[in-house]
Structures are given as structure tokens and as C-alpha cells.
Design a protein around this motif. Structure first.
Motif, PDB file in Angstrom:
ATOM      1  N   LEU A   1       9.519  10.448  -0.775  1.00  0.00           N
ATOM      2  CA  LEU A   1       9.359   9.031  -1.102  1.00  0.00           C
ATOM      3  C   LEU A   1      10.684   8.283  -1.133  1.00  0.00           C
ATOM      4  CD1 LEU A   1       7.671   6.609  -1.957  1.00  0.00           C
ATOM      5  CD2 LEU A   1       7.806   7.438  -4.324  1.00  0.00           C
ATOM      6  N   ARG A   2      11.712   8.853  -1.741  1.00  0.00           N
ATOM      7  CA  ARG A   2      12.978   8.126  -1.846  1.00  0.00           C
ATOM      8  C   ARG A   2      13.554   7.817  -0.467  1.00  0.00           C
ATOM      9  NH1 ARG A   2      15.142   7.417  -6.762  1.00  0.00           N
ATOM     10  NH2 ARG A   2      14.178   8.550  -8.497  1.00  0.00           N
ATOM     11  N   GLU A   3      13.496   8.789   0.441  1.00  0.00           N
ATOM     12  CA  GLU A   3      14.027   8.559   1.790  1.00  0.00           C
ATOM     13  C   GLU A   3      13.169   7.550   2.545  1.00  0.00           C
ATOM     14  OE1 GLU A   3      15.238  12.636   0.419  1.00  0.00           O
ATOM     15  OE2 GLU A   3      13.374  11.482   0.476  1.00  0.00           O
ATOM     16  N   TRP A   4      11.846   7.704   2.464  1.00  0.00           N
ATOM     17  CA  TRP A   4      10.949   6.800   3.189  1.00  0.00           C
ATOM     18  C   TRP A   4      11.011   5.390   2.610  1.00  0.00           C
ATOM     19  CZ3 TRP A   4       9.237   7.159   7.806  1.00  0.00           C
ATOM     20  CH2 TRP A   4       8.207   6.320   8.253  1.00  0.00           C
TER      21      TRP A   4
ATOM     22  N   GLU B   1       9.155  -7.759  -4.775  1.00  0.00           N
ATOM     23  CA  GLU B   1       8.035  -7.092  -5.459  1.00  0.00           C
ATOM     24  C   GLU B   1       8.075  -5.588  -5.248  1.00  0.00           C
ATOM     25  OE1 GLU B   1       3.242  -6.463  -4.913  1.00  0.00           O
ATOM     26  OE2 GLU B   1       4.118  -8.359  -4.230  1.00  0.00           O
ATOM     27  N   VAL B   2       8.104  -5.156  -3.983  1.00  0.00           N
ATOM     28  CA  VAL B   2       7.996  -3.716  -3.708  1.00  0.00           C
ATOM     29  C   VAL B   2       9.267  -2.975  -4.089  1.00  0.00           C
ATOM     30  CG1 VAL B   2       6.272  -4.095  -1.912  1.00  0.00           C
ATOM     31  CG2 VAL B   2       8.690  -3.961  -1.273  1.00  0.00           C
ATOM     32  N   ALA B   3      10.431  -3.641  -4.010  1.00  0.00           N
ATOM     33  CA  ALA B   3      11.673  -2.990  -4.411  1.00  0.00           C
ATOM     34  C   ALA B   3      11.705  -2.740  -5.917  1.00  0.00           C
ATOM     35  CB  ALA B   3      12.876  -3.829  -3.996  1.00  0.00           C
ATOM     36  N   GLY B   4      10.891  -3.505  -6.656  1.00  0.00           N
ATOM     37  CA  GLY B   4      10.846  -3.354  -8.097  1.00  0.00           C
ATOM     38  C   GLY B   4       9.864  -2.307  -8.585  1.00  0.00           C
ATOM     39  N   TYR B   5       9.077  -1.723  -7.688  1.00  0.00           N
ATOM     40  CA  TYR B   5       8.142  -0.683  -8.106  1.00  0.00           C
ATOM     41  C   TYR B   5       8.912   0.534  -8.626  1.00  0.00           C
ATOM     42  CZ  TYR B   5       4.401  -3.125  -5.527  1.00  0.00           C
ATOM     43  OH  TYR B   5       3.491  -4.046  -5.066  1.00  0.00           O
ATOM     44  N   PRO B   6       8.414   1.190  -9.679  1.00  0.00           N
ATOM     45  CA  PRO B   6       9.066   2.418 -10.144  1.00  0.00           C
ATOM     46  C   PRO B   6       8.954   3.511  -9.089  1.00  0.00           C
ATOM     47  CG  PRO B   6       6.947   2.097 -11.235  1.00  0.00           C
ATOM     48  CD  PRO B   6       7.228   0.836 -10.485  1.00  0.00           C
TER      49      PRO B   6
ATOM     50  N   LEU C   1       0.820  -1.207   0.000  1.00  0.00           N
ATOM     51  CA  LEU C   1       0.000   0.000   0.000  1.00  0.00           C
ATOM     52  C   LEU C   1       0.856   1.260   0.000  1.00  0.00           C
ATOM     53  CD1 LEU C   1      -2.785  -0.957   2.570  1.00  0.00           C
ATOM     54  CD2 LEU C   1      -3.143  -0.416   0.156  1.00  0.00           C
ATOM     55  N   THR C   2       1.966   1.218   0.729  1.00  0.00           N
ATOM     56  CA  THR C   2       2.799   2.407   0.863  1.00  0.00           C
ATOM     57  C   THR C   2       3.624   2.680  -0.387  1.00  0.00           C
ATOM     58  OG1 THR C   2       2.969   2.041   3.251  1.00  0.00           O
ATOM     59  CG2 THR C   2       4.585   3.509   2.264  1.00  0.00           C
ATOM     60  N   LEU C   3       4.207   1.651  -0.997  1.00  0.00           N
ATOM     61  CA  LEU C   3       5.183   1.848  -2.065  1.00  0.00           C
ATOM     62  C   LEU C   3       4.633   1.649  -3.470  1.00  0.00           C
ATOM     63  CD1 LEU C   3       8.268   0.108  -0.406  1.00  0.00           C
ATOM     64  CD2 LEU C   3       7.691   2.550  -0.454  1.00  0.00           C
ATOM     65  N   HIS C   4       3.425   1.106  -3.590  1.00  0.00           N
ATOM     66  CA  HIS C   4       2.860   0.889  -4.923  1.00  0.00           C
ATOM     67  C   HIS C   4       2.622   2.238  -5.618  1.00  0.00           C
ATOM     68  CE1 HIS C   4       0.195  -0.541  -8.116  1.00  0.00           C
ATOM     69  NE2 HIS C   4       0.574  -1.770  -7.809  1.00  0.00           N
ATOM     70  N   PRO C   5       2.928   2.327  -6.923  1.00  0.00           N
ATOM     71  CA  PRO C   5       2.748   3.601  -7.637  1.00  0.00           C
ATOM     72  C   PRO C   5       1.303   4.080  -7.709  1.00  0.00           C
ATOM     73  CG  PRO C   5       3.335   1.811  -9.143  1.00  0.00           C
ATOM     74  CD  PRO C   5       3.559   1.293  -7.762  1.00  0.00           C
ATOM     75  N   ARG C   6       0.344   3.180  -7.441  1.00  0.00           N
ATOM     76  CA  ARG C   6      -1.055   3.612  -7.368  1.00  0.00           C
ATOM     77  C   ARG C   6      -1.561   3.635  -5.926  1.00  0.00           C
ATOM     78  NH1 ARG C   6      -4.860   0.620  -9.566  1.00  0.00           N
ATOM     79  NH2 ARG C   6      -3.667  -1.326  -9.643  1.00  0.00           N
ATOM     80  N   GLY C   7      -0.657   3.426  -4.986  1.00  0.00           N
ATOM     81  CA  GLY C   7      -1.013   3.472  -3.573  1.00  0.00           C
ATOM     82  C   GLY C   7      -0.683   4.829  -2.981  1.00  0.00           C
ATOM     83  N   LEU C   8       0.011   4.817  -1.838  1.00  0.00           N
ATOM     84  CA  LEU C   8       0.352   6.073  -1.167  1.00  0.00           C
ATOM     85  C   LEU C   8       1.592   6.739  -1.752  1.00  0.00           C
ATOM     86  CD1 LEU C   8      -0.207   5.075   2.587  1.00  0.00           C
ATOM     87  CD2 LEU C   8      -1.791   6.255   1.044  1.00  0.00           C
ATOM     88  N   ALA C   9       2.396   5.993  -2.490  1.00  0.00           N
ATOM     89  CA  ALA C   9       3.688   6.499  -2.962  1.00  0.00           C
ATOM     90  C   ALA C   9       3.609   7.865  -3.656  1.00  0.00           C
ATOM     91  CB  ALA C   9       4.351   5.468  -3.883  1.00  0.00           C
TER      92      ALA C   9
END
Length: 283
Positions: A171-174, A200-205, A157-165
Motif C-alpha cells: 500500500l505505501r508504495e502504491w 482528501e485521499v492524501a489525508g486517509y490513514p 476506492l483505492t486509497l480509502h481505509p474501507r475500500g481496497l487499501a
């Protein structure tokens, strides 16, 4: 507070079919202890530790648990060590919705409800959200339904490009903080499901947060507020809210499910965030 459905139980990181000796040796090496150091901590001898690790001596249930305690082995893995040594598991794994955990759930509900209007949630070992308060619901406004289907996953939820990101200003620091946290847990638990989630999440743009000029009615103070920890800066309804995250776990748990629960709370990191969150109560 809402109790949410979760996925399947986390798999043990302990390889199936190994004897207890190689497993204990792997945990000792992971903790960077010599046989002598472990023996001194566990009130044993280096000779006996060597015999256990090489399979020349079968450790008693008490010895397995004592070594696991001094090696800081997770509760789930202590059961696996006991099985590998020919003993019965010591710790149950009770489903969170079992009546035996009624008191635990009630306590978590009071804790999360009492923390409102500030966000707080409860996660399992894979960061699946098992409970959340209205502060978390507020932050999830606008997230697509496809990401809100159970089991909700806090990292996804936090890192997905359609989530909170897209709404996280730093974003880069968090993101770096969250990925480093997962890396530490993978090194500790060697969990395959956790490794899959990490990949998975490390691969998100990664996109940069929006410039301040585009943030609308930013609730940032006139002067920068010094932070004692890395804050999460997130936009909500045109405002920039600032939170410091804190994670708590249970002390000396006797159940696998309870041992793997973590309560994450988000403390407002500036007066503007406090004022805004309390104003939501009056709506």
C-alpha cells in the motif's frame, strides 16, 4: 461493461476575467519556455509574443490555437484561452451519453469486454469511473456500498481505509505512486476539483499491508518475479494478485469530454495471477 453515472463537469483551471496575454504567459512559464523559444516553435517572433502577453496585440484565433498547441495546453483550457481573446470556443463538450458519442461508447465497451478477465476501466479527468468491466467488479468484492455510490472515484476506492487499501499488500508504495501521479496532473492542469480530491485521499490513514503469513492461500510464486514496473499487489479470496497498470488517452481529441477520458488496464504481472483470473471464467 457497465456505463456509470458521473458527477458534474470538471471546472476550468483558467481564472475567470483575465485577458489572454497573462494566461498565455502563465502557460509559457509553466512549460519553462522563453518568449524566443515559444516564438521559434510557433513560427512567430519574440516581439509578437511579448506584445500578446502584455496586451499590446490581440492574437487571432489561429495564433491562440497555435500557441496552445506548442504549449501543450489541455483542450478544455484552449477554449478558455479563446474566450479570453474574444473568440468563440473551438471544442465542444459533449455529454458521454449523447447519441453523438455512440460510436465512442461502443468502442470502449468492446475494448473493456475484450480485456476480460483482466480488470480495465475508463475514468474522466477527476478519476471518476465512467465505465468498468467484470475484472474491476471482481476486485471491488466486499467494498461497502457507501463507496460504490455514483460517481465512483478510482482514487477514493483505492486509497480509502474501507475500500481496497486494506487489501493492497504494498500500500505505501502504491499510494505513493498514485499521489505522485495526481501531483503531476495538478501541476499541469491547476484543477481545483483535482486538488480537493488529492487533499482528501492524501489525508486517509495508512496501514501496512497484512503480513504474508496472514494472507491465506497466497498465489505468489516460489521465487520472486522480477517486475519491469511497480506492481499493485492485492489480496482477493485469500490469494495475492499482482498487476501492472497502464493508462491510455485519445490522440488529438476534438472534444473536451473525449480529451479528458483515460483507459486504465491492469496487466497480470505473474503467471499465478493469469491462471487465477482465467479460472474465474469457468465458474
Amino acid at each position: 461493461m457497465t456505463l456509470l453515472a458521473t458527477g458534474t463537469d470538471a471546472a476550468s483551471a483558467t481564472p475567470v476575467g483575465q485577458g489572454v496575454g497573462p494566461l498565455l504567459r502563465a502557460w509559457r512559464e509553466r512549460r519553462r519556455l522563453s518568449q524566443l523559444e515559444l516564438a521559434l516553435r510557433a513560427d512567430s517572433s519574440a516581439r509578437h509574443i511579448s506584445f500578446v502577453e502584455t496586451g499590446r496585440s490581440r492574437p487571432s484565433e489561429e495564433m491562440v490555437l497555435r500557441l496552445a498547441e506548442h504549449l501543450d495546453v489541455p483542450v478544455r483550457e484552449r477554449n478558455a484561452l479563446l474566450l479570453a481573446a474574444g473568440h468563440a470556443p473551438r471544442y465542444p463538450q459533449t455529454p458521454l451519453d449523447d447519441p453523438a458519442l455512440d460510436a465512442l461508447r461502443a468502442g470502449l465497451e468492446r475494448l473493456l469486454r475484450g480485456y476480460e478477465p483482466y480488470p480495465a476501466l475508463v475514468m474522466d479527468a477527476r478519476y471518476d469511473v465512467v465505465a468498468a468491466n467484470r475484472g474491476i467488479t471482481m476486485l471491488l468484492d466486499g467494498v461497502p456500498e457507501s463507496l460504490l455510490e455514483p460517481p465512483l472515484n478510482a482514487m477514493r476506492l483505492t486509497l480509502h481505509p474501507r475500500g481496497l487499501a486494506p487489501r493492497i499488500r504494498n500500500l505505501r508504495e502504491w499510494r505513493g505512486h498514485l499521489l505522485a501521479q495526481m501531483e503531476r496532473q495538478i501541476a499541469l492542469y491547476r484543477s481545483a476539483p483535482l486538488r480537493e480530491l488529492y487533499e482528501e485521499v492524501a489525508g486517509y490513514p495508512v496501514a501496512e499491508g497484512r503480513p504474508a503469513a496472514e494472507a491465506g492461500r497466497a498465489a505468489e510464486p516460489a521465487e520472486p518475479v522480477p517486475h519491469f514496473a511497480l506492481p499493485m499487489l492485492i489480496e482477493h479470496e485469500g490469494r495475492v494478485l499482482s498487476f501492472i497498470s497502464s493508462v491510455s488517452t485519445f490522440n488529438t481529441p476534438m472534444d473536451v469530454t473525449v480529451a479528458e477520458l483515460a483507459v486504465e488496464t491492469f496487466l497480470p504481472a505473474d503467471p499465478a495471477t493469469v491462471t487465477y483470473l482465467h479460472s474465474l471464467i469457468d465458474r
